[in-house]
Design a protein around this motif. Structure first.
Motif, PDB file in Angstrom:
ATOM      1  N   TRP A 275       1.339  -6.109   2.707  1.00  0.00           N
ATOM      2  CA  TRP A 275       1.977  -5.395   1.645  1.00  0.00           C
ATOM      3  C   TRP A 275       2.225  -4.496   1.528  1.00  0.00           C
ATOM      4  O   TRP A 275       3.741  -3.869   1.117  1.00  0.00           O
ATOM      5  N   ARG A 276       1.615  -3.355   1.964  1.00  0.00           N
ATOM      6  CA  ARG A 276       1.697  -1.976   2.019  1.00  0.00           C
ATOM      7  C   ARG A 276       2.523  -2.293   3.114  1.00  0.00           C
ATOM      8  O   ARG A 276       3.390  -0.927   2.934  1.00  0.00           O
ATOM      9  N   GLY A 279       6.403  -2.768   1.702  1.00  0.00           N
ATOM     10  CA  GLY A 279       6.680  -1.848   0.960  1.00  0.00           C
ATOM     11  C   GLY A 279       7.106  -0.448   1.573  1.00  0.00           C
ATOM     12  O   GLY A 279       8.776  -0.300   1.180  1.00  0.00           O
ATOM     13  N   VAL A 280       6.812  -0.193   2.579  1.00  0.00           N
ATOM     14  CA  VAL A 280       7.226   1.273   3.777  1.00  0.00           C
ATOM     15  C   VAL A 280       8.549   0.401   4.259  1.00  0.00           C
ATOM     16  O   VAL A 280       8.974   1.493   4.355  1.00  0.00           O
ATOM     17  N   ARG A 282      10.205  -1.408   3.422  1.00  0.00           N
ATOM     18  CA  ARG A 282      11.833  -2.079   2.670  1.00  0.00           C
ATOM     19  C   ARG A 282      12.039  -0.644   1.309  1.00  0.00           C
ATOM     20  O   ARG A 282      13.047  -0.777   1.281  1.00  0.00           O
ATOM     21  N   HIS A 283      11.609   0.299   1.632  1.00  0.00           N
ATOM     22  CA  HIS A 283      11.610   2.344   0.959  1.00  0.00           C
ATOM     23  C   HIS A 283      11.841   3.222   1.740  1.00  0.00           C
ATOM     24  O   HIS A 283      12.550   3.528   1.439  1.00  0.00           O
ATOM     25  N   ALA A 284      10.948   2.835   3.220  1.00  0.00           N
ATOM     26  CA  ALA A 284      11.045   4.301   3.646  1.00  0.00           C
ATOM     27  C   ALA A 284      12.705   5.142   3.871  1.00  0.00           C
ATOM     28  O   ALA A 284      13.628   3.918   4.018  1.00  0.00           O
ATOM     29  N   ARG A 285      12.860   5.840   3.903  1.00  0.00           N
ATOM     30  CA  ARG A 285      13.805   6.585   4.477  1.00  0.00           C
ATOM     31  C   ARG A 285      14.275   7.542   6.095  1.00  0.00           C
ATOM     32  O   ARG A 285      15.200   8.174   6.565  1.00  0.00           O
ATOM     33  N   ARG A 286      13.081   7.315   6.762  1.00  0.00           N
ATOM     34  CA  ARG A 286      12.737   7.821   7.814  1.00  0.00           C
ATOM     35  C   ARG A 286      11.828   7.093   8.438  1.00  0.00           C
ATOM     36  O   ARG A 286       9.875   6.901   8.350  1.00  0.00           O
ATOM     37  N   LEU A 343      16.820   8.108  10.777  1.00  0.00           N
ATOM     38  CA  LEU A 343      16.662   8.219   9.262  1.00  0.00           C
ATOM     39  C   LEU A 343      17.968   6.319   9.422  1.00  0.00           C
ATOM     40  O   LEU A 343      17.637   5.680   8.680  1.00  0.00           O
TER      41      LEU A 343
ATOM     42  N   ARG B 268      16.447  14.524   3.392  1.00  0.00           N
ATOM     43  CA  ARG B 268      15.637  13.505   3.479  1.00  0.00           C
ATOM     44  C   ARG B 268      13.872  13.031   3.603  1.00  0.00           C
ATOM     45  O   ARG B 268      13.410  12.381   2.964  1.00  0.00           O
ATOM     46  N   THR B 269      13.984  13.803   4.089  1.00  0.00           N
ATOM     47  CA  THR B 269      12.167  14.288   4.101  1.00  0.00           C
ATOM     48  C   THR B 269      11.754  13.504   2.462  1.00  0.00           C
ATOM     49  O   THR B 269      10.803  13.432   2.226  1.00  0.00           O
ATOM     50  N   ASP B 272      12.344  10.678   1.811  1.00  0.00           N
ATOM     51  CA  ASP B 272      11.131   9.925   2.357  1.00  0.00           C
ATOM     52  C   ASP B 272      10.204   9.719   2.025  1.00  0.00           C
ATOM     53  O   ASP B 272       9.474   8.606   1.313  1.00  0.00           O
ATOM     54  N   TRP B 275      10.541   7.605  -1.632  1.00  0.00           N
ATOM     55  CA  TRP B 275      10.378   6.027  -1.323  1.00  0.00           C
ATOM     56  C   TRP B 275       9.444   5.620  -0.435  1.00  0.00           C
ATOM     57  O   TRP B 275       8.805   3.967  -1.556  1.00  0.00           O
ATOM     58  N   ARG B 276       8.475   6.362  -0.146  1.00  0.00           N
ATOM     59  CA  ARG B 276       7.516   5.582   0.366  1.00  0.00           C
ATOM     60  C   ARG B 276       6.655   5.299  -1.183  1.00  0.00           C
ATOM     61  O   ARG B 276       5.753   4.597  -0.972  1.00  0.00           O
ATOM     62  N   TYR B 278       7.465   4.854  -4.129  1.00  0.00           N
ATOM     63  CA  TYR B 278       6.948   3.969  -5.051  1.00  0.00           C
ATOM     64  C   TYR B 278       7.274   2.447  -3.923  1.00  0.00           C
ATOM     65  O   TYR B 278       7.097   1.833  -4.631  1.00  0.00           O
ATOM     66  N   GLY B 279       7.312   2.522  -2.610  1.00  0.00           N
ATOM     67  CA  GLY B 279       7.607   1.193  -2.107  1.00  0.00           C
ATOM     68  C   GLY B 279       6.094   0.819  -2.072  1.00  0.00           C
ATOM     69  O   GLY B 279       5.007  -0.272  -2.048  1.00  0.00           O
ATOM     70  N   VAL B 280       5.303   2.151  -1.891  1.00  0.00           N
ATOM     71  CA  VAL B 280       3.429   1.467  -1.354  1.00  0.00           C
ATOM     72  C   VAL B 280       2.981   0.741  -3.068  1.00  0.00           C
ATOM     73  O   VAL B 280       2.347   0.023  -3.189  1.00  0.00           O
TER      74      VAL B 280
END
Lengths: 357, 357
Positions: A275-276, A279-280, A282-286, A343, B268-269, B272, B275-276, B278-280
């Motif tokens: 799930w981690r 989650g990453v 699903r949400h990471a930006r880079r 990105l 973006r950094t 990232d 949001w990471r 948040y995702g975790v």
């Protein structure tokens, strides 16, 4: 009609049929690939081929391969006519080898049908490398397809053979049938339980090679491994096939047993890891391509164990292909530097995963 | 009516009003806390208080404090009557100090109103520690509230004072007014840009102390810092207030400037990272309290910068309190071992964040 690699993105099955999920043991065996090494009689082998002769081999084969009515979507592409991005794309699809894409020079080409997952590399280590790729564990069916292709090319091209040794090849390990069966295995549980070294040992004893995600000369990433036979000299096709088909179910059962054990005894740790990763993604930006493969590997395990019921396995398989550097750039429609690529990759993965809720 | 710490979970504002978001500069100043140190004339200080005398101090104060009509929800709790979980809960709410909860022995108690965020510790380092807590940067208003409480207790209890030095205290640094103003700051940008050491230096020169999340003797976690005055001897209340209120806006502006810079130059950094986190938080199945605070710190920054518009700041503040060990156990309704606590914490955070979509 001839197809450019760019056209692949227009089709819905953009990652290719070989990433379909209906192959046998697809939870562990991602793909099976078989190739045959062939050379044209009357021309020196690749290592001794000067520029003029290399051009001659390429012309000789181009003329004959194009005449084959292999598939409606067949295409003959000279690497010199492709952008480096398109070449990398073919490599990322396992349509051409790392050597053909990056290491070798001179006139190289590939003849292929995307829909049939067939490709013929021209002027790789041998004059001809015939290859077929399929989902899951399916060596028998693929071998039949490849032998048919071999016969059809053999009817047009005089292969270099020896009455006693069989097909002659640049490298002595390929002499005879020139056959290599490679199976891409997803072994996250064996990596996690640190039993993967035992797999290497066992494979070594069986004269099987274990390589990384992109085959020869590439490293392990995301728990994906290619297992293949090493030597063909003195062995029949049936014997080679038997070598691999004998060992493969054992590796599959081994991984499956360890998965079951982890699932039962370390349920929450396993769920947390999966799930981690989700989650990453699903949400990471880079995101680098290596991280993407590693996280997708965990997610793939989760899907196979029924822990991520909303995600189709086919999507995960597709994302493994589509998150690679050339794919990310072709999806973006332009060349991108490393950072912009990371990105764009994160954006793409996020959007695709968001579609499934 | 007297309230048990357990009752807190029945109310909707379960994390307490001091975690509300409407305090001034709440994006950076989480809370302001002020305390006064007082001792009862005619009894030895805490260090020289034998068991019988300590009981006498506690009885003396219990009788007088209970008589005060401070608030409808006021309660007088002897620590000996509480479970260790309830004591830890009071500590996690900043209602009692680490010393009162864990270090000191003998008859200790706390008199408090949850709704008014007021508490009076009995037999801490001094016989009495009066404390008020409020959201954001609000020392003036809180000081008024606390002085009122001080006057009301002083009307019932004879404080130990000295005509020249003022209030007498166990530790010489508190002599005089016995006042300490502590401000909990959230400084993720200064930590990230590595300028936080300069903050420590600057604070040191201003004779301000910088401490961790739970004050004296606790370490930094999740970019939260408590800044407070160190010495009260020879300084008036107004002077002490001025010391803190002079420096505070500078620290706030400093953090805000760095946030703006990061937002602009490393967009973006930053996204990232946020949001990471948040995702975790949104998907993990196991989480330690330290990781929770660290991730919530990133998420808090994201909310303050408008990057996570769906999340109310109040929820993030609440989760910072509710994800602590005693809170997690009381939410579960029972004592949990470390591992079960980490599972319960991840479950709770996931559910609360899922509510906001």
């Amino acid at each position: 009609m001839a197809e450019s690699p760019r056209d692949w993105f227009a089709s819905t099955d953009s990652a290719g049929d070989w990433m379909a999920v209906d192959g046998p043991d697809h939870d562990i065996v991602v793909t099976t690939r078989i190739r045959l090494a062939r050379n044209v009689a009357g021309f020196p082998f690749r290592a001794r081929l000067d520029a003029a002769k290399a051009r001659a081999v390429e012309s000789h084969l181009a003329e004959r391969l194009k005449k084959l009515e292999l598939a409606a979507d067949q295409a003959y592409l000279r690497l010199a006519d492709l952008s480096s991005l398109e070449t990398e794309l073919l490599f990322e699809r396992h349509c051409i080898s790392k050597d053909l894409a990056r290491e070798l020079d001179g006139p190289r080409a590939v003849f292929f049908s995307r829909r049939k997952n067939l490709s013929v590399m021209v002027n790789e280590e041998d004059h001809l490398r015939l290859q077929v790729l399929g989902p899951g564990r399916s060596p028998e069916a693929l071998l039949e397809q490849l032998c048919d292709l071999d016969a059809r090319i053999g009817a047009q091209v005089a292969y270099a053979t020896h009455p006693r040794f069989g097909h002659l090849t640049s490298c002595p390990t390929n002499v005879g049938t020139g056959l290599r069966i490679s199976v891409m295995l997803h072994l996250p549980a064996l990596v996690w339980s640190k039993e993967i070294e035992k797999v290497f040992d066992a494979a070594g004893k069986m004269k099987l090679a274990v390589r990384g995600y992109h085959g020869e000369g590439t490293s392990y990433v995301g728990d994906f491994f290619q297992v293949s036979n090493q030597v063909t000299l003195g062995k029949s096709v049936d014997r080679l096939l038997a070598d691999v088909t004998k060992v493969l179910p054992k590796l599959v059962d081994w991984e499956r047993d360890v998965r079951r054990g982890v699932r039962k005894e370390k349920t929450r740790t396993l769920e947390d890891r999966i799930w981690r990763a989700y989650g990453v993604l699903r949400h990471a930006r880079r995101m680098t391509s290596t991280e993407a493969i590693e996280l997708l590997s965990s997610v793939r395990l989760g899907v196979c164990l029924g822990l991520l019921p909303q995600l189709p396995l086919r999507l995960v398989n597709e994302l493994l292909v589509l998150s690679q550097p050339a794919h990310v750039q072709l999806l973006a429609g332009r060349e991108l530097d490393d950072d912009s690529r990371d990105l764009a990759r994160a954006d793409y993965l996020r959007k695709r995963l968001a579609e499934t809720g």
